[in-house]
Design a protein around this motif. Structure first.
Motif, PDB file in Angstrom:
ATOM      1  N   SER A 109      40.016  49.772  67.137  1.00 19.11           N
ATOM      2  CA  SER A 109      39.065  50.741  66.606  1.00 19.11           C
ATOM      3  C   SER A 109      39.465  51.219  65.218  1.00 19.11           C
ATOM      4  O   SER A 109      40.643  51.239  64.862  1.00 19.11           O
ATOM      5  N   ASP A 118      27.250  60.125  74.407  1.00 10.97           N
ATOM      6  CA  ASP A 118      26.822  59.520  73.143  1.00 10.97           C
ATOM      7  C   ASP A 118      28.017  59.314  72.227  1.00 10.97           C
ATOM      8  O   ASP A 118      28.295  60.117  71.338  1.00 10.97           O
ATOM      9  N   THR A 120      30.125  56.430  69.775  1.00  9.72           N
ATOM     10  CA  THR A 120      30.129  55.143  69.085  1.00  9.72           C
ATOM     11  C   THR A 120      31.540  54.861  68.582  1.00  9.72           C
ATOM     12  O   THR A 120      32.116  55.671  67.856  1.00  9.72           O
ATOM     13  N   PHE A 122      33.603  52.384  66.335  1.00 10.65           N
ATOM     14  CA  PHE A 122      33.546  51.347  65.309  1.00 10.65           C
ATOM     15  C   PHE A 122      34.915  50.685  65.218  1.00 10.65           C
ATOM     16  O   PHE A 122      35.945  51.370  65.160  1.00 10.65           O
ATOM     17  N   ALA A 135      30.070  47.862  66.507  1.00  9.54           N
ATOM     18  CA  ALA A 135      29.905  49.244  66.964  1.00  9.54           C
ATOM     19  C   ALA A 135      29.639  49.223  68.461  1.00  9.54           C
ATOM     20  O   ALA A 135      28.633  48.673  68.921  1.00  9.54           O
ATOM     21  N   LYS A 137      28.588  51.192  71.625  1.00 11.10           N
ATOM     22  CA  LYS A 137      27.906  52.415  72.048  1.00 11.10           C
ATOM     23  C   LYS A 137      28.247  52.690  73.506  1.00 11.10           C
ATOM     24  O   LYS A 137      28.123  51.809  74.356  1.00 11.10           O
ATOM     25  N   ALA A 157      30.790  51.121  77.762  1.00 11.47           N
ATOM     26  CA  ALA A 157      30.355  50.804  76.400  1.00 11.47           C
ATOM     27  C   ALA A 157      29.706  49.436  76.370  1.00 11.47           C
ATOM     28  O   ALA A 157      29.933  48.593  77.249  1.00 11.47           O
ATOM     29  N   THR A 159      27.819  46.386  73.357  1.00  9.71           N
ATOM     30  CA  THR A 159      27.426  45.998  72.005  1.00  9.71           C
ATOM     31  C   THR A 159      26.793  44.627  72.060  1.00  9.71           C
ATOM     32  O   THR A 159      26.887  43.922  73.083  1.00  9.71           O
TER      33      THR A 159
END
Length: 198
Positions: A109, A118, A120, A122, A135, A137, A157, A159
């Motif tokens: 990360s 919520d 995110t 990256f 990313a 989510k 998560a 993506t």
């Protein structure tokens, strides 16, 4: 006036940073109670799904703030399982993951935004020697103590990546139009971490 107050602000800032550091903890990924899954279109009208079964990782999380601070993972490519041995061997070959020369895929990360349902994350995803930013989510599912006294935290998560970005280019055209394998791959993570004891 401001010069006189600046030491107070310095102490206050130090207190906040200390409190934030104290609230964050490191969880080791428990592969027995976690899942690393993927799915991709197959023959246009179907989807093939699979898992990677051998991996390790760490997540730094703030349970009180219901968010992550950082995450990293490494996955053994040869552990791919789509419930079809010939297909798995093909995916391990140079047509796809080239597991002999690139046995490990990694994620590290860079930053995390959001909290609760919520979030995110990256970070850099490396597959077959190629690194791209993705990313993820997801959500922080919460933390609990199991019957044996281990503190566990849950994270979900997902993506979507384009496999061609990582050199996974093999395909065949269909007589009816389209191709055998789709371009977009959905990655879904269900992660359970165990608090590391200091």
């Amino acid at each position: 006036m401001f010069r006189k107050l600046s030491p107070i602000f310095a102490v206050f800032a130090a207190f906040i940073l200390t409190a934030q550091a104290a609230s964050a903890a490191t969880y080791g990924v428990d592969p027995v109670h976690s899942q690393v899954q993927f799915s991709v279109d197959h023959l246009v009208v179907f989807k093939v799904s699979g898992t990677f079964d051998e991996y390790e990782g760490e997540i730094e999380a703030d349970a009180s703030g219901k968010t992550l601070k950082s995450a990293k993972a490494s996955i053994k490519v040869a552990s791919i399982d789509t419930r079809e041995a010939k297909r798995d061997d093909h995916l391990r070959s140079a047509d796809f993951f080239d597991a002999a020369n690139h046995p490990i895929m990694t994620f590290v990360s860079r930053k995390v935004e959001g909290s609760g349902d919520d979030i995110t994350v990256f970070g850099d995803l490396t597959i077959r020697g190629t690194t791209r930013e993705v990313a993820l989510k997801g959500r922080f599912r919460g933390a609990n103590t199991d019957p044996w006294g281990n503190v566990r935290a849950g994270f979900s998560a997902s993506t979507v990546i384009n496999r061609h970005d990582y050199g996974l280019n093999w395909n065949k055209a269909l007589e009816t139009g389209g191709f055998v394998v789709g371009d977009d791959v959905t990655i879904t993570l269900e992660i359970q971490g165990v608090l590391k004891k200091t």
